[in-house]
Design a protein around this motif. Structure first.
Motif, mmCIF file in Angstrom:
data_model
loop_
_atom_site.group_PDB
_atom_site.id
_atom_site.type_symbol
_atom_site.label_atom_id
_atom_site.label_comp_id
_atom_site.label_asym_id
_atom_site.label_seq_id
_atom_site.Cartn_x
_atom_site.Cartn_y
_atom_site.Cartn_z
ATOM 1 N N ASN A 39 0.846 -1.189 0.000
ATOM 2 C CA ASN A 39 0.000 0.000 0.000
ATOM 3 C C ASN A 39 0.881 1.239 0.000
ATOM 4 O O ASN A 39 1.811 1.344 0.786
ATOM 5 C CB ASN A 39 -0.901 0.030 1.240
ATOM 6 N N GLY A 40 0.578 2.162 -0.885
ATOM 7 C CA GLY A 40 1.317 3.424 -0.928
ATOM 8 C C GLY A 40 0.370 4.591 -0.724
ATOM 9 O O GLY A 40 -0.836 4.481 -0.951
ATOM 10 N N ASN A 41 0.914 5.723 -0.283
ATOM 11 C CA ASN A 41 0.090 6.921 -0.100
ATOM 12 C C ASN A 41 -0.461 7.362 -1.447
ATOM 13 O O ASN A 41 0.261 7.445 -2.436
ATOM 14 C CB ASN A 41 0.918 8.054 0.512
ATOM 15 N N CYS A 42 -1.757 7.650 -1.496
ATOM 16 C CA CYS A 42 -2.461 8.106 -2.701
ATOM 17 C C CYS A 42 -2.420 7.085 -3.844
ATOM 18 O O CYS A 42 -2.641 7.433 -4.997
ATOM 19 C CB CYS A 42 -1.894 9.451 -3.180
ATOM 20 N N GLY A 43 -2.109 5.847 -3.556
ATOM 21 C CA GLY A 43 -2.125 4.802 -4.579
ATOM 22 C C GLY A 43 -3.277 3.840 -4.322
ATOM 23 O O GLY A 43 -3.828 3.792 -3.224
ATOM 24 N N THR A 44 -3.649 3.097 -5.326
ATOM 25 C CA THR A 44 -4.733 2.123 -5.182
ATOM 26 C C THR A 44 -4.320 0.807 -5.821
ATOM 27 O O THR A 44 -3.439 0.768 -6.683
ATOM 28 C CB THR A 44 -6.027 2.604 -5.870
ATOM 29 N N TRP A 45 -4.958 -0.264 -5.375
ATOM 30 C CA TRP A 45 -4.775 -1.554 -6.023
ATOM 31 C C TRP A 45 -6.056 -2.352 -5.915
ATOM 32 O O TRP A 45 -6.865 -2.130 -5.028
ATOM 33 C CB TRP A 45 -3.592 -2.321 -5.450
ATOM 34 N N GLN A 46 -6.235 -3.271 -6.858
ATOM 35 C CA GLN A 46 -7.439 -4.094 -6.892
ATOM 36 C C GLN A 46 -7.079 -5.453 -7.480
ATOM 37 O O GLN A 46 -6.426 -5.533 -8.517
ATOM 38 C CB GLN A 46 -8.513 -3.430 -7.746
ATOM 39 N N ALA A 47 -7.493 -6.513 -6.814
ATOM 40 C CA ALA A 47 -7.310 -7.874 -7.317
ATOM 41 C C ALA A 47 -8.694 -8.527 -7.372
ATOM 42 O O ALA A 47 -9.393 -8.566 -6.365
ATOM 43 C CB ALA A 47 -6.374 -8.668 -6.420
ATOM 44 N N SER A 48 -9.086 -9.023 -8.530
ATOM 45 C CA SER A 48 -10.414 -9.606 -8.722
ATOM 46 C C SER A 48 -10.303 -11.064 -9.144
ATOM 47 O O SER A 48 -9.412 -11.437 -9.904
ATOM 48 C CB SER A 48 -11.181 -8.841 -9.809
ATOM 49 N N ILE A 49 -11.233 -11.873 -8.657
ATOM 50 C CA ILE A 49 -11.350 -13.271 -9.067
ATOM 51 C C ILE A 49 -12.731 -13.434 -9.668
ATOM 52 O O ILE A 49 -13.736 -13.066 -9.056
ATOM 53 C CB ILE A 49 -11.170 -14.225 -7.871
ATOM 54 N N PHE A 50 -12.799 -13.971 -10.876
ATOM 55 C CA PHE A 50 -14.055 -14.091 -11.601
ATOM 56 C C PHE A 50 -14.633 -15.494 -11.474
ATOM 57 O O PHE A 50 -13.908 -16.465 -11.285
ATOM 58 C CB PHE A 50 -13.854 -13.743 -13.079
ATOM 59 N N ASN A 51 -15.943 -15.571 -11.607
ATOM 60 C CA ASN A 51 -16.654 -16.838 -11.540
ATOM 61 C C ASN A 51 -16.427 -17.621 -12.831
ATOM 62 O O ASN A 51 -16.742 -17.139 -13.913
ATOM 63 C CB ASN A 51 -18.148 -16.579 -11.325
ATOM 64 N N GLN A 52 -15.894 -18.807 -12.712
ATOM 65 C CA GLN A 52 -15.695 -19.669 -13.867
ATOM 66 C C GLN A 52 -17.002 -20.395 -14.151
ATOM 67 O O GLN A 52 -17.471 -21.186 -13.354
ATOM 68 C CB GLN A 52 -14.586 -20.682 -13.590
ATOM 69 N N GLN A 53 -17.611 -20.096 -15.297
ATOM 70 C CA GLN A 53 -18.878 -20.716 -15.660
ATOM 71 C C GLN A 53 -18.654 -22.164 -16.065
ATOM 72 O O GLN A 53 -17.814 -22.444 -16.914
ATOM 73 C CB GLN A 53 -19.527 -19.954 -16.815
ATOM 74 N N ILE A 54 -19.384 -23.070 -15.447
ATOM 75 C CA ILE A 54 -19.317 -24.485 -15.781
ATOM 76 C C ILE A 54 -20.708 -24.914 -16.225
ATOM 77 O O ILE A 54 -21.668 -24.799 -15.459
ATOM 78 C CB ILE A 54 -18.834 -25.332 -14.587
ATOM 79 N N ARG A 55 -20.809 -25.381 -17.445
ATOM 80 C CA ARG A 55 -22.103 -25.755 -18.000
ATOM 81 C C ARG A 55 -22.736 -26.871 -17.163
ATOM 82 O O ARG A 55 -22.093 -27.864 -16.837
ATOM 83 C CB ARG A 55 -21.931 -26.222 -19.433
#
Length: 106
Positions: free
Chosen positions: A80-96
């Protein structure tokens, strides 16, 4: 008369059997061992300096040394830095065919 009764009973059996033929519920897991070696395909990493997230091709990297279940695990290493941002996303794996998930047990 016996034919009518037999037909009626067989019809009832078919109706009751089809009423119980429902799709089973699945336990939802947002990550299981990845087939890829270096990063998890169904993820995305974004950051703005001076914050930083370790990433490979804008994806969350994998580790084979630290894991809860054998195979691999997600490696989330960030600063984490001052005035900085970060984002980590995990997506739903669609399984038929897996549309119904069991309720979460917290």
């Amino acid at each position: 008369m016996i034919k009518k009764q037999l037909f009626f009973l067989s019809t009832l059996c078919i109706i009751f059997a089809s009423a119980r033929a429902q799709e089973p519920t699945y336990d939802y897991s947002f990550f299981t061992n990845s087939l890829m070696d270096q990063f998890y395909f169904f993820s995305e990493v974004k950051f703005q300096a001076p914050s930083f997230v370790v990433q490979q091709q804008n994806k969350i990297p994998l580790t084979k040394t630290l894991f809860h279940t054998p195979g691999n695990a997600l490696k989330l290493q960030y600063t984490n830095g001052n005035c900085g941002t970060w984002q980590a996303s995990i997506f739903n794996q669609q399984i038929r065919g897996q549309d119904f998930f069991a309720p979460a047990k917290f």
